[in-house]
Scaffold this motif. Structure first.
Motif, mmCIF file in Angstrom:
data_model
loop_
_atom_site.group_PDB
_atom_site.id
_atom_site.type_symbol
_atom_site.label_atom_id
_atom_site.label_comp_id
_atom_site.label_asym_id
_atom_site.label_seq_id
_atom_site.Cartn_x
_atom_site.Cartn_y
_atom_site.Cartn_z
ATOM 1 N N GLN A 1 0.828 -1.200 0.000
ATOM 2 C CA GLN A 1 0.000 0.000 0.000
ATOM 3 C C GLN A 1 0.867 1.257 0.000
ATOM 4 O OE1 GLN A 1 -2.332 -0.576 3.590
ATOM 5 N NE2 GLN A 1 -4.076 -1.357 2.421
ATOM 6 N N THR A 2 0.405 2.282 -0.684
ATOM 7 C CA THR A 2 1.049 3.590 -0.652
ATOM 8 C C THR A 2 -0.029 4.650 -0.467
ATOM 9 O OG1 THR A 2 0.938 3.810 -3.063
ATOM 10 C CG2 THR A 2 2.967 2.868 -2.129
ATOM 11 N N LEU A 3 0.411 5.884 -0.216
ATOM 12 C CA LEU A 3 -0.513 6.992 -0.014
ATOM 13 C C LEU A 3 -0.167 8.144 -0.931
ATOM 14 C CD1 LEU A 3 -0.583 6.714 3.837
ATOM 15 C CD2 LEU A 3 -2.623 6.578 2.418
ATOM 16 N N GLN A 4 -1.173 8.956 -1.253
ATOM 17 C CA GLN A 4 -0.958 10.145 -2.071
ATOM 18 C C GLN A 4 -1.970 11.210 -1.678
ATOM 19 O OE1 GLN A 4 -1.425 8.308 -5.938
ATOM 20 N NE2 GLN A 4 -3.606 8.790 -6.046
ATOM 21 N N ILE A 5 -1.697 12.445 -2.135
ATOM 22 C CA ILE A 5 -2.571 13.580 -1.833
ATOM 23 C C ILE A 5 -3.162 14.108 -3.136
ATOM 24 C CG2 ILE A 5 -2.783 15.820 -0.703
ATOM 25 C CD1 ILE A 5 -0.137 15.309 0.660
ATOM 26 N N ALA A 6 -4.491 14.283 -3.148
ATOM 27 C CA ALA A 6 -5.157 14.936 -4.270
ATOM 28 C C ALA A 6 -5.630 16.303 -3.795
ATOM 29 C CB ALA A 6 -6.333 14.099 -4.751
ATOM 30 N N GLY A 7 -5.226 17.353 -4.502
ATOM 31 C CA GLY A 7 -5.606 18.693 -4.070
ATOM 32 C C GLY A 7 -5.590 19.682 -5.205
ATOM 33 N N ASN A 8 -5.779 20.936 -4.863
ATOM 34 C CA ASN A 8 -5.814 21.991 -5.875
ATOM 35 C C ASN A 8 -4.448 22.642 -6.038
ATOM 36 O OD1 ASN A 8 -5.851 23.222 -3.345
ATOM 37 N ND2 ASN A 8 -6.935 25.035 -4.109
ATOM 38 N N PHE A 9 -3.399 21.860 -5.813
ATOM 39 C CA PHE A 9 -2.033 22.365 -5.976
ATOM 40 C C PHE A 9 -1.233 21.297 -6.717
ATOM 41 C CE2 PHE A 9 -2.852 20.740 -1.677
ATOM 42 C CZ PHE A 9 -2.150 19.537 -1.740
ATOM 43 N N LYS A 10 -0.044 21.654 -7.113
ATOM 44 C CA LYS A 10 0.808 20.683 -7.806
ATOM 45 C C LYS A 10 2.235 20.801 -7.265
ATOM 46 C CE LYS A 10 1.985 23.646 -11.756
ATOM 47 N NZ LYS A 10 2.037 23.741 -13.229
ATOM 48 N N CYS B 1 -9.643 22.137 4.172
ATOM 49 C CA CYS B 1 -9.332 23.370 3.442
ATOM 50 C C CYS B 1 -8.735 24.378 4.424
ATOM 51 C CB CYS B 1 -10.563 23.947 2.750
ATOM 52 S SG CYS B 1 -11.967 24.179 3.819
ATOM 53 N N PHE B 2 -7.827 25.173 3.895
ATOM 54 C CA PHE B 2 -7.127 26.134 4.754
ATOM 55 C C PHE B 2 -6.682 27.304 3.894
ATOM 56 C CE2 PHE B 2 -3.451 27.854 7.037
ATOM 57 C CZ PHE B 2 -4.016 28.032 8.293
ATOM 58 N N THR B 3 -6.888 28.519 4.426
ATOM 59 C CA THR B 3 -6.497 29.722 3.704
ATOM 60 C C THR B 3 -5.140 30.206 4.202
ATOM 61 O OG1 THR B 3 -8.807 30.358 3.417
ATOM 62 C CG2 THR B 3 -7.142 32.081 3.100
ATOM 63 N N LEU B 4 -4.190 30.291 3.292
ATOM 64 C CA LEU B 4 -2.828 30.710 3.629
ATOM 65 C C LEU B 4 -2.723 32.229 3.612
ATOM 66 C CD1 LEU B 4 -1.017 28.158 1.317
ATOM 67 C CD2 LEU B 4 -1.159 28.027 3.806
ATOM 68 N N LYS B 5 -2.005 32.779 4.567
ATOM 69 C CA LYS B 5 -1.769 34.222 4.609
ATOM 70 C C LYS B 5 -0.350 34.471 4.120
ATOM 71 C CE LYS B 5 -5.030 35.171 8.327
ATOM 72 N NZ LYS B 5 -5.231 35.705 9.703
ATOM 73 N N GLN B 6 -0.259 35.107 2.978
ATOM 74 C CA GLN B 6 1.037 35.314 2.329
ATOM 75 C C GLN B 6 1.981 36.126 3.210
ATOM 76 O OE1 GLN B 6 0.559 36.863 -1.542
ATOM 77 N NE2 GLN B 6 2.632 36.454 -2.200
ATOM 78 N N PRO C 1 -4.804 31.113 -2.555
ATOM 79 C CA PRO C 1 -4.457 31.004 -1.135
ATOM 80 C C PRO C 1 -5.249 29.935 -0.396
ATOM 81 C CG PRO C 1 -5.797 32.955 -1.533
ATOM 82 C CD PRO C 1 -5.463 32.394 -2.870
ATOM 83 N N GLU C 2 -6.360 29.465 -0.972
ATOM 84 C CA GLU C 2 -7.151 28.442 -0.283
ATOM 85 C C GLU C 2 -6.697 27.054 -0.722
ATOM 86 O OE1 GLU C 2 -11.582 28.331 1.088
ATOM 87 O OE2 GLU C 2 -11.505 27.500 -0.939
ATOM 88 N N ILE C 3 -6.144 26.315 0.214
ATOM 89 C CA ILE C 3 -5.665 24.963 -0.042
ATOM 90 C C ILE C 3 -6.800 23.977 0.248
ATOM 91 C CG2 ILE C 3 -4.023 23.186 0.666
ATOM 92 C CD1 ILE C 3 -2.785 25.480 -0.858
ATOM 93 N N ARG C 4 -7.097 23.087 -0.704
ATOM 94 C CA ARG C 4 -8.109 22.041 -0.527
ATOM 95 C C ARG C 4 -7.484 20.714 -0.932
ATOM 96 N NH1 ARG C 4 -10.217 26.191 -3.162
ATOM 97 N NH2 ARG C 4 -10.091 25.129 -5.177
ATOM 98 N N TYR C 5 -7.643 19.708 -0.087
ATOM 99 C CA TYR C 5 -6.975 18.440 -0.398
ATOM 100 C C TYR C 5 -7.665 17.267 0.275
ATOM 101 C CZ TYR C 5 -4.824 18.974 4.246
ATOM 102 O OH TYR C 5 -4.615 19.120 5.606
ATOM 103 N N GLN C 6 -7.382 16.060 -0.223
ATOM 104 C CA GLN C 6 -7.826 14.791 0.346
ATOM 105 C C GLN C 6 -6.692 13.788 0.227
ATOM 106 O OE1 GLN C 6 -11.389 14.259 -2.203
ATOM 107 N NE2 GLN C 6 -12.503 13.754 -0.334
ATOM 108 N N TYR C 7 -6.680 12.840 1.133
ATOM 109 C CA TYR C 7 -5.709 11.754 1.046
ATOM 110 C C TYR C 7 -6.316 10.552 0.327
ATOM 111 C CZ TYR C 7 -2.911 14.358 4.419
ATOM 112 O OH TYR C 7 -2.166 15.326 5.038
ATOM 113 N N GLN C 8 -5.430 9.804 -0.344
ATOM 114 C CA GLN C 8 -5.874 8.616 -1.070
ATOM 115 C C GLN C 8 -4.946 7.446 -0.755
ATOM 116 O OE1 GLN C 8 -5.782 10.024 -5.149
ATOM 117 N NE2 GLN C 8 -7.956 10.621 -5.082
#
Length: 895
Positions: A15-24, A80-85, A56-63
């Motif tokens: 088994q392995t894990l990965q992150i799916a989100g709105n970033f790369k 989800c989390f909003t980053l403050k630059q 700035p809004e990070i949204r993600y899930q683990y898989q």
């Protein structure tokens, strides 16, 4: 900015894990999953550099990626989390996997969030000037005035002192707090607790060992997602009533229950402290304009509502009240009937709706609310209206028989419904009716929500063969197959529902768009839904179109028996003998008596050695049925036809299509056929072993994979609470899959899932389940009691703990005892047919329990017409009954 992710998760080999989100990250594309690396026995990690100014809004899930490449995504979409630059050089997330099967997740579905348990947050504390850590946790079942607090091993967390704990406040689904923790305090030990703000008192610590957080504070922000507070979160229980809309009766309804009757049902449910109303499907079933359209699981559209449920007075309003006033006598006549007169009600309602449409057309068309409704629903509404018009013009819903538009083409239909056409008003009529139905159902469910009651709908497993859905997208369905169910005690020949089966491979190509649209439409009105025959998502009982009875089917998909398996098991194999109806002179004599010669001469041809085959014109069950449909010969009770259908089912194997004699499926209950009994003893024993392997051993993992391929994606597309009707021949994998996905099971006392038990006791129900003593497909408690006295005697002694002889009829106290058993179950929901509830009172219930049954599955053309024998207004006035029921619900610990 650098993002670091740490996930608490213990994996197994492969088994392995990965992150799916709105970033790369470098080497991955936008939205592409980022692989994680193993850190230690307890954590996996990943890092990524991002530009906060981009989003700035990070949204993600683990898989979780299994060894075979299959991907399981954790439940929920609230990471989800909003980053403050510029605030920090880095941000690290310390997370806990959210397993879909955690029962706490049920409380974050729409019915709980929006109606049953609307959450209020604690007072937001003053934020620290600098922040090193943000803690987030979920706690769905807090009592009034309770908030979550945080205590720990460092001074900033009170050093475990309960007098002044750190308070959290609610943001979305999370209880959260921002803290500035010095690095000297790490590794940190901490726990969540419950604090009563009104009493200003600490209530309790969460259960379990102390939580730990390693690392220290520095030039990065740490966000901790801690999952659920470890509290007894399986304590909430609710009760509900199940009744079809058509079965409701009020002073103002028109011979049938209507959407406008639902608020009265809500008022009664509220009076007795029920929290759920469960309905049968409410979709339009108008295919033949006859009583046969009363079957609610044969909708001509998975989206359109049924015109029979409309309230004419509400549509007319004051301006057009003169149109409906002359119908008062007819309304009273139909309303006084003991059951629904489906054809007469529909005839009158459609005639009046046409009048109202003409009177209201101009005002209605300019209504902005209607325009919004049309824009949102035109993807199904336009084809549906065209379908209804073409159905009526061609006098059939069988679109294959239509002179024009027998094959759906979107462009052609857009032109067909254009305002320039002479029949445009006929098209508009269906838009008008659907809009009015939408308004009435929407108002009814909104009323329920205002009174703290949720409404549960029903999604049929199949679609009607001659429906708008099949017309629009025939490739989504296997039109040469029929869905049904294998034989059981209630239908010994199996069930043939006539619906085409789903082409899941085709549906997957566009991400199950049709299903997602269907769920979205359901969520317009319903908070929860019952998946009719959820086993169909694992495998469906598929019957060839050439067959009539369910006994002629087999499970699809399934792993067939290969021809080589017979020789490997040293089983004598003869293709003709096993796959064709076994017909001998003895069988004909035993079955047909003095008509055997007529049967031989008319339907059969001799093959020699005293054996026979069907003639070509009768070589399928469908051909036999069609022949009898056009004959004017006496066949009392269908005895002769049934005998011929039974001959067709006298087989051991069904050959898989296009397998060239290499793959086979066993006929269900093979050992009951004379074809099997006439084999020699050794062959029978070996065939039995292979039969058991085929049905009960080889398929389970395969069916589990099938379900896990479909259900997670479909469940993720809606936030309604999902309940599955997992009855029938249940594969071993079904409970595990439903548990993994957090889908509520259905538990019925007289249908235990443990084959070693005769009855199921409500006390043994899992928390994520619905317990009920009966469903619309079964007799009521009282009806069942009279069916088999030997069985009810055992139930009386074993399940009710009573001594002596059981009464022949179900006395009110017996009915009441069964209801109370279910109310005291640990199941999240106990739901009852209204008939079963009324059965507790000898003065209120109907005299004949047979009149209370809604459906008889063994009867293919059953008339669905049951109606309450008293009005809802009268029921609300039964103070003694309602008070008692409320007390029973309260004593059962139900909300």
């Amino acid at each position: 900015m650098k993002l670091q992710f740490f996930l608490r998760f213990h994996t197994t080999v492969g088994q392995t894990l990965q992150i799916a989100g709105n970033f790369k990250s470098p080497g991955t594309g936008e939205g592409e999953a980022i692989p994680m690396s193993w850190l230690n026995e307890n954590y996996w990690q990943a890092s990524v550099e991002i530009d906060p100014s981009h989003d700035p809004e990070i949204r993600y899930q683990y898989q979780l990626v299994a060894a075979d490449g299959k991907i399981v995504t954790e439940w929920g979409n609230d990471r989800c989390f909003t980053l403050k630059q510029g605030s920090f050089e880095a941000c690290q997330f310390v997370d806990t996997w959210n397993h879909a099967g955690e029962y706490e997740n049920a409380f974050y579905t729409a019915p709980f969030l929006e109606t049953l348990l609307p959450q209020t947050g604690g007072k937001k504390p003053k934020q620290p000037k600098t922040c090193s850590h943000i803690f987030r946790v979920k706690a769905p079942l807090l009592q009034k005035n309770e908030v979550i607090c945080l205590l720990g091993s460092v001074p900033a967390l009170g050093e475990w002192a309960t007098e002044v704990p750190t308070m959290l406040h609610r943001e979305g689904n999370w209880w959260t707090v921002s803290l500035d923790l010095p690095k000297e305090g790490f590794p940190l030990q901490y726990k969540y607790g419950v604090y009563n703000t009104k009493e200003k008192a600490f209530v309790r610590f969460e259960a379990g060992a102390n939580r730990s957080l390693f690392g220290d504070a520095g030039q990065h922000l740490t966000v901790v997602h801690d999952g659920f507070v470890q509290l007894p979160n399986n304590t909430w229980k609710g009760a509900g009533v199940a009744i079809p809309v058509f079965s409701l009766r009020s002073k103002n309804s028109f011979g049938v229950g209507e959407f406008t009757d639902l608020p009265l049902l809500v008022d009664w449910a509220n009076q007795v402290n029920m929290k759920l109303i469960q309905l049968l499907p409410v979709n339009d079933t108008t295919a033949t304009h006859s009583w046969m359209d009363s079957y609610p699981y044969a909708a001509i559209s998975a989206f359109a509502l049924h015109p029979i449920f409309i309230n004419l007075e509400e549509v007319a309003g004051k301006k057009q009240s003169a149109i409906v006033k002359p119908l008062k006598n007819k309304q009273k006549e139909l309303n006084d009937l003991p059951a629904v007169d489906y054809e007469e009600v529909m005839k009158i309602k459609m005639a009046v709706l046409k009048e109202l449409f003409v009177a209201q057309k101009d005002v209605w068309l300019s209504n902005p609310e209607y325009q919004e409704f049309f824009d949102r629903n035109q993807y199904w509404l336009v084809p549906y209206a065209a379908f209804c018009y073409l159905r009526d013009q061609n006098l059939t819903a069988d679109f294959t028989q239509w002179k024009e538009h027998s094959h759906y083409e979107a462009a052609a239909i857009d032109d067909f419904v254009s305002p320039e056409k002479d029949h445009h008003d006929d098209i508009l009529l269906h838009y008008y009716i659907q809009y009015q139905l939408h308004r009435q159902l929407k108002a009814a469910t909104a009323y329920a929500h205002r009174h703290g009651i949720i409404v549960k709908g029903d999604i049929p497993i199949g679609i009607y063969r001659y429906s708008c859905d099949a017309w629009m997208s025939p490739a989504l369905y296997n039109m040469d197959q029929q869905a049904g169910a294998p034989p059981d005690d209630f239908a010994i020949k199996g069930q043939n529902w006539g619906f085409p089966t789903y082409n899941w491979q085709k549906m997957e190509e566009d991400g199950y768009t049709w299903w997602k649209q269907r769920f979205a439409q359901m969520s317009e009105y319903f908070d929860a839904f019952r998946i009719d025959h959820i086993l169909g998502f694992f495998r469906i009982w598929s019957i060839p179109l050439s067959a009539v009875e369910g006994i002629m089917g087999h499970f699809v998909p399934s792993i067939p028996v290969h021809v080589n398996e017979f020789s490997e098991r040293q089983i004598w194999f003869n293709h003709h003998r096993y796959t064709r109806p076994y017909i001998t002179e003895n069988i004909l004599r035993d079955r047909f008596g003095n008509l055997q010669q007529y049967v031989r001469d008319t339907f059969l041809e001799e093959t020699g050695f005293g054996q026979f085959n069907f003639r070509e014109e009768f070589d399928t069950q469908r051909k036999v049925e069609n022949w009898f449909a056009h004959q004017e010969i006496p066949d009392n009770q269908g005895w002769l036809k049934q005998g011929l259908l039974d001959l067709h089912s006298n087989v051991i194997l069904f050959e898989e299509k296009d397998s060239n004699g290499t793959k086979f499926h066993f006929r269900f209950a093979m050992e009951q056929t004379s074809s099997f009994r006439m084999l020699e003893w050794d062959t029978r024993q070996k065939l039995k072993d292979l039969y058991v392997n085929y049905f009960y051993q080889r398929q389970d993992d395969f069916w589990m994979q099938e379900a896990m391929h479909k259900l997670p994606a479909l469940k993720a597309s809606t936030n309604m609470l999902i309940c599955g009707e997992d009855l029938g021949m249940v594969p071993h994998c079904v409970p595990d899959v439903m548990k993994q996905l957090g889908i509520l099971s259905l538990e019925i006392q007289r249908m235990p899932k443990d084959p070693k038990k005769e009855f199921f006791h409500p006390n043994d129900a899992p928390y994520l389940s619905v317990v009920t003593p009966s469903t619309h497909d079964m007799s009521t408690i009282r009806g069942w009691w009279e069916e088999d006295h030997a069985k009810t005697q055992r139930f009386f002694n074993q399940e009710l703990g009573q001594w002596g002889e059981a009464p022949l009829f179900c006395e009110a106290w017996i009915n009441r005892s069964i209801i109370i058993q279910h109310l005291n179950s640990p199941a999240m929901w106990s739901v009852f047919q209204l008939q079963d509830l009324l059965g507790m009172d000898a003065g209120l219930r109907r005299n004949d329990p047979g009149e209370e049954r809604i459906n008889i599955p063994a009867v293919a053309k059953h008339y669905w017409r049951y109606r309450m024998h008293m009005t809802l207004e009268s029921l609300m006035k039964e103070k003694a009954f309602n008070t008692d029921l409320k007390e029973y619900i309260k004593a059962g610990g139900r909300a």
